[in-house]
Design a protein around this motif. Structure first.
Motif, PDB file in Angstrom:
ATOM      1  N   GLY A 192      45.661  37.859  33.799  1.00  0.00           N
ATOM      2  CA  GLY A 192      44.373  38.780  34.062  1.00  0.00           C
ATOM      3  C   GLY A 192      43.676  38.548  34.901  1.00  0.00           C
ATOM      4  O   GLY A 192      42.766  36.798  35.042  1.00  0.00           O
ATOM      5  N   GLU A 193      43.065  39.065  36.783  1.00  0.00           N
ATOM      6  CA  GLU A 193      42.167  37.882  37.117  1.00  0.00           C
ATOM      7  C   GLU A 193      40.373  39.282  37.390  1.00  0.00           C
ATOM      8  O   GLU A 193      39.438  38.298  37.122  1.00  0.00           O
ATOM      9  CB  GLU A 193      42.949  38.630  38.548  1.00  0.00           C
ATOM     10  CG  GLU A 193      43.371  37.761  39.277  1.00  0.00           C
ATOM     11  CD  GLU A 193      43.211  36.250  39.575  1.00  0.00           C
ATOM     12  OE1 GLU A 193      42.162  35.898  38.875  1.00  0.00           O
ATOM     13  OE2 GLU A 193      44.248  35.903  39.058  1.00  0.00           O
ATOM     14  N   SER A 194      40.472  40.391  37.288  1.00  0.00           N
ATOM     15  CA  SER A 194      39.486  40.958  37.287  1.00  0.00           C
ATOM     16  C   SER A 194      39.361  42.718  36.424  1.00  0.00           C
ATOM     17  O   SER A 194      40.876  43.977  37.188  1.00  0.00           O
ATOM     18  CB  SER A 194      38.824  41.373  38.366  1.00  0.00           C
ATOM     19  OG  SER A 194      37.301  41.694  38.276  1.00  0.00           O
ATOM     20  N   MET A 195      38.304  43.432  36.382  1.00  0.00           N
ATOM     21  CA  MET A 195      38.408  44.884  35.706  1.00  0.00           C
ATOM     22  C   MET A 195      37.268  45.103  36.210  1.00  0.00           C
ATOM     23  O   MET A 195      36.214  44.516  36.160  1.00  0.00           O
ATOM     24  CB  MET A 195      38.596  44.993  34.900  1.00  0.00           C
ATOM     25  CG  MET A 195      37.932  44.107  33.429  1.00  0.00           C
ATOM     26  SD  MET A 195      37.992  44.694  31.744  1.00  0.00           S
ATOM     27  CE  MET A 195      37.124  43.943  30.986  1.00  0.00           C
ATOM     28  N   PHE A 196      37.576  46.429  36.796  1.00  0.00           N
ATOM     29  CA  PHE A 196      36.118  47.177  36.495  1.00  0.00           C
ATOM     30  C   PHE A 196      35.936  48.205  36.005  1.00  0.00           C
ATOM     31  O   PHE A 196      36.715  49.238  35.993  1.00  0.00           O
ATOM     32  CB  PHE A 196      35.927  47.403  38.396  1.00  0.00           C
ATOM     33  CG  PHE A 196      36.408  48.729  38.921  1.00  0.00           C
ATOM     34  CD1 PHE A 196      36.002  50.169  38.918  1.00  0.00           C
ATOM     35  CD2 PHE A 196      38.522  48.496  38.771  1.00  0.00           C
ATOM     36  CE1 PHE A 196      36.652  50.990  39.401  1.00  0.00           C
ATOM     37  CE2 PHE A 196      38.954  49.466  39.415  1.00  0.00           C
ATOM     38  CZ  PHE A 196      38.410  50.829  40.302  1.00  0.00           C
TER      39      PHE A 196
END
Length: 210
Positions: free
Chosen positions: A125-129
């Protein structure tokens, strides 16, 4: 350093990942945390309020519908480690089927999402927003369910934040992580396999294991 998609995947396979200091910094550096954030796939903490939110919201969920939009949403903040080179690399991995996004929509507006890289049965998992209340929590709930249903064994979150910990993520030592990583990348999974994404089905599966 200048990275290729192949070198980027090799880094993930041995337990390291790249970052930039900020969006305008052209330099990348490898990160190898002493302690690694991971999400046990049978340990997502779904609260009553989040359960109600998933059931009653008008949000819809998709996968790989707007990968670039999710990456841009994640980078749209004052302080981000996603520079132009990383954005380009993730897009290349997406086009080759090794980077994926999960989107949360309000009608036709992208309001949240999460993206990452897959290698074997490992998902990084790299990133979320989030642009709406709980949109990132909803994205994570659907992502954890999808990873469980499609054969993944490891969900790497890189670092452990208070937000992720509240949802069930934990921290493990580097040696333990690398052992789990080796097992996962030598197995197979299919992120795009057909999975029921109805709110009731997702909630039922999550609550049976949490």
């Amino acid at each position: 350093m200048s990275l290729t998609p192949e070198l980027l995947l090799h880094g993930y396979s041995i337990g390291i990942f790249p970052m930039a200091e900020h969006r305008d910094d052209p330099e990348l550096f490898w990160v190898d945390p002493k302690f690694r954030g991971v999400f046990p796939l049978d340990g997502f903490h779904i609260s009553r309020s989040l359960t109600r939110r998933i059931r009653k919201s008008s949000y819809s969920i998709s996968i790989n519908r707007d990968f670039a939009g999710v990456v841009d949403g994640c980078a749209d903040r004052a302080d981000t480690w996603i520079n132009a080179e990383l954005r380009h690399l993730y897009q290349q991995l997406h086009l080759s089927g090794q980077a994926h996004s999960l989107e949360v929509w309000e009608e036709d507006v992208l309001v949240g999402g999460v993206y990452g890289v897959s290698l074997g049965a490992a998902f990084f998992g790299e990133s979320m927003f989030s642009r709406r209340k709980d949109a990132s929590k909803i994205a994570l709930a659907y992502l954890v369910d999808r990873l469980r249903q499609t054969g993944f064994r490891l969900f790497d979150t890189q670092f452990l934040t208070a937000h992720l910990a509240s949802l069930g993520a934990i921290e493990i030592p580097r040696t333990q992580y690398r052992h789990a990583l080796e097992e996962a990348i030598n197995a197979s999974a299919d992120f795009e396999a057909a999975v029921s994404q109805s709110p009731d089905a997702v909630i039922q599966r999550i609550t049976q294991t949490s």
